[in-house]
Design a protein around this motif. Structure first.
Motif, PDB file in Angstrom:
ATOM      1  N   ALA A  44       0.912  -1.159   0.036  1.00  0.00           N
ATOM      2  CA  ALA A  44       0.066   0.045  -0.175  1.00  0.00           C
ATOM      3  C   ALA A  44       0.955   1.072   0.068  1.00  0.00           C
ATOM      4  O   ALA A  44       0.534   2.367  -0.830  1.00  0.00           O
ATOM      5  CB  ALA A  44      -0.811  -0.021   1.382  1.00  0.00           C
ATOM      6  N   ALA A  45       1.857   1.279   0.756  1.00  0.00           N
ATOM      7  CA  ALA A  45       2.626   2.441   0.996  1.00  0.00           C
ATOM      8  C   ALA A  45       3.630   2.644  -0.552  1.00  0.00           C
ATOM      9  O   ALA A  45       3.437   3.960  -0.919  1.00  0.00           O
ATOM     10  CB  ALA A  45       3.956   2.378   1.958  1.00  0.00           C
ATOM     11  N   HIS A  46       3.911   1.420  -1.257  1.00  0.00           N
ATOM     12  CA  HIS A  46       4.627   1.865  -2.460  1.00  0.00           C
ATOM     13  C   HIS A  46       3.562   2.319  -3.602  1.00  0.00           C
ATOM     14  O   HIS A  46       3.877   3.336  -4.301  1.00  0.00           O
ATOM     15  CB  HIS A  46       5.067   0.405  -3.079  1.00  0.00           C
ATOM     16  N   LEU A  47       2.336   1.957  -3.475  1.00  0.00           N
ATOM     17  CA  LEU A  47       1.354   2.428  -4.445  1.00  0.00           C
ATOM     18  C   LEU A  47       1.148   3.829  -4.325  1.00  0.00           C
ATOM     19  O   LEU A  47       0.788   4.895  -5.149  1.00  0.00           O
ATOM     20  CB  LEU A  47      -0.161   1.537  -4.290  1.00  0.00           C
ATOM     21  N   PRO A  52       0.419  10.125  -9.115  1.00  0.00           N
ATOM     22  CA  PRO A  52       0.032  10.612 -10.553  1.00  0.00           C
ATOM     23  C   PRO A  52      -0.273   9.260 -11.032  1.00  0.00           C
ATOM     24  O   PRO A  52      -1.340   9.213 -11.729  1.00  0.00           O
ATOM     25  CB  PRO A  52       1.468  11.188 -11.234  1.00  0.00           C
ATOM     26  N   LEU A  53       0.340   8.171 -10.890  1.00  0.00           N
ATOM     27  CA  LEU A  53       0.225   6.714 -11.221  1.00  0.00           C
ATOM     28  C   LEU A  53      -0.969   6.347 -10.995  1.00  0.00           C
ATOM     29  O   LEU A  53      -1.898   5.665 -11.701  1.00  0.00           O
ATOM     30  CB  LEU A  53       1.414   5.738 -11.218  1.00  0.00           C
ATOM     31  N   PHE A  59      -8.541   6.938 -12.858  1.00  0.00           N
ATOM     32  CA  PHE A  59      -9.498   7.471 -13.884  1.00  0.00           C
ATOM     33  C   PHE A  59      -9.756   6.607 -15.097  1.00  0.00           C
ATOM     34  O   PHE A  59     -10.803   6.826 -15.380  1.00  0.00           O
ATOM     35  CB  PHE A  59      -8.591   8.673 -14.110  1.00  0.00           C
ATOM     36  N   GLY A  60      -8.616   5.800 -15.256  1.00  0.00           N
ATOM     37  CA  GLY A  60      -9.055   5.121 -16.365  1.00  0.00           C
ATOM     38  C   GLY A  60      -9.897   3.927 -16.107  1.00  0.00           C
ATOM     39  O   GLY A  60     -11.045   3.837 -16.763  1.00  0.00           O
ATOM     40  N   LEU A  61      -9.765   3.568 -14.824  1.00  0.00           N
ATOM     41  CA  LEU A  61     -10.816   2.484 -14.448  1.00  0.00           C
ATOM     42  C   LEU A  61     -12.358   3.018 -14.544  1.00  0.00           C
ATOM     43  O   LEU A  61     -13.330   2.237 -15.013  1.00  0.00           O
ATOM     44  CB  LEU A  61     -10.706   1.947 -12.889  1.00  0.00           C
ATOM     45  N   ILE A  62     -12.583   4.368 -14.061  1.00  0.00           N
ATOM     46  CA  ILE A  62     -13.554   5.030 -13.837  1.00  0.00           C
ATOM     47  C   ILE A  62     -14.288   5.094 -15.227  1.00  0.00           C
ATOM     48  O   ILE A  62     -15.531   5.048 -15.709  1.00  0.00           O
ATOM     49  CB  ILE A  62     -13.556   6.241 -13.352  1.00  0.00           C
ATOM     50  N   ILE A  63     -13.458   5.371 -16.439  1.00  0.00           N
ATOM     51  CA  ILE A  63     -13.816   5.384 -17.709  1.00  0.00           C
ATOM     52  C   ILE A  63     -14.424   4.162 -18.288  1.00  0.00           C
ATOM     53  O   ILE A  63     -15.375   4.034 -18.696  1.00  0.00           O
ATOM     54  CB  ILE A  63     -12.753   5.903 -18.760  1.00  0.00           C
TER      55      ILE A  63
END
Length: 221
Positions: A44-47, A52-53, A59-63
């Motif tokens: 989780a910390a790395h994510l 930005p990533l 955002f891509g998933l929402i689309i």
């Protein structure tokens, strides 16, 4: 952006977005598996070290979800409108329960995703367990403790079990349907695709319910 105006085009969008979301489902369950090795807080910390990533990915998933849901509703309405008003004999007896209820299992999944985001991402459903407010020994948000204590609550674990059951039903039909849409529906390939899709749905269901189940059994604690 081109918007499909034909039923075939809409089905292709459904298939493409569905397969991309299946890929996300696989990646997500692999990330969940880090809890078994004590790596969940590090994962989780790395994510979250790459905002930005992470936000671009979200955002891509929402689309993807928006297109999949929109065209799913449109195709369901079109299919219902195309059916005769009455049948003397039902001719859809070969259809599976999962196939006939895709719109409803999809609705359960969407409702669950909203709750899931509020629970583990925004962390407002139970502020007392919020990982953002509790650090582990290394000063990282204690996601592990938040997850374990949450799933020790029978009500929360039950919600996740219900949602994963809906996901299993949705995938058991959806996986094979996406491949059929791309034309892989010959007499030779279709039975293989159906069996592989059903097996993949079961495997993903078991993988997702494993965490709350093992927490409930006090194996993960």
């Amino acid at each position: 952006m081109l918007v499909p105006t034909s039923t075939v085009g809409r089905k292709l969008v459904m298939a493409a977005t569905g397969q991309l979301m299946i890929l996300f489902i696989i990646l997500h369950v692999l990330g969940n598996a880090t809890i078994y090795f004590g790596w969940l807080n590090a994962y989780a910390a790395h994510l979250h070290a790459l905002p930005p990533l992470v936000w671009s990915f979200r955002f891509g998933l929402i689309i993807l979800f928006a297109f999949h849901i929109y065209y799913g509703i449109i195709l369901t309405l079109e299919n219902n409108a195309a059916k005769p008003q009455a049948y003397v004999v039902r001719n859809d007896l070969s259809a599976t329960v999962a196939g006939r209820n895709m719109i409803w299992t999809g609705a359960v999944i969407v409702s669950f995703l909203i709750y899931h985001l509020l629970h583990f991402t925004v962390q407002i459903t139970d502020p007392a367990l919020s990982a953002a407010k509790h650090m582990d020994a290394l000063g990282r948000p204690d996601v592990f403790t938040m997850v374990v204590k949450s799933f020790q609550n029978f009500g929360i674990a039950s919600v996740y079990l219900l949602a994963m059951t809906a996901l299993w039903l949705h995938l058991s039909h959806g996986i094979q349907s996406t491949f059929q849409t791309w034309g892989m529906n010959s007499e030779q390939s279709l039975p293989v695709i159906k069996r592989a899709g059903a097996a993949a749905a079961v495997i993903l269901f078991l993988a997702y319910i494993a965490v709350p189940a093992l927490v409930a059994m006090r194996i993960v604690k």
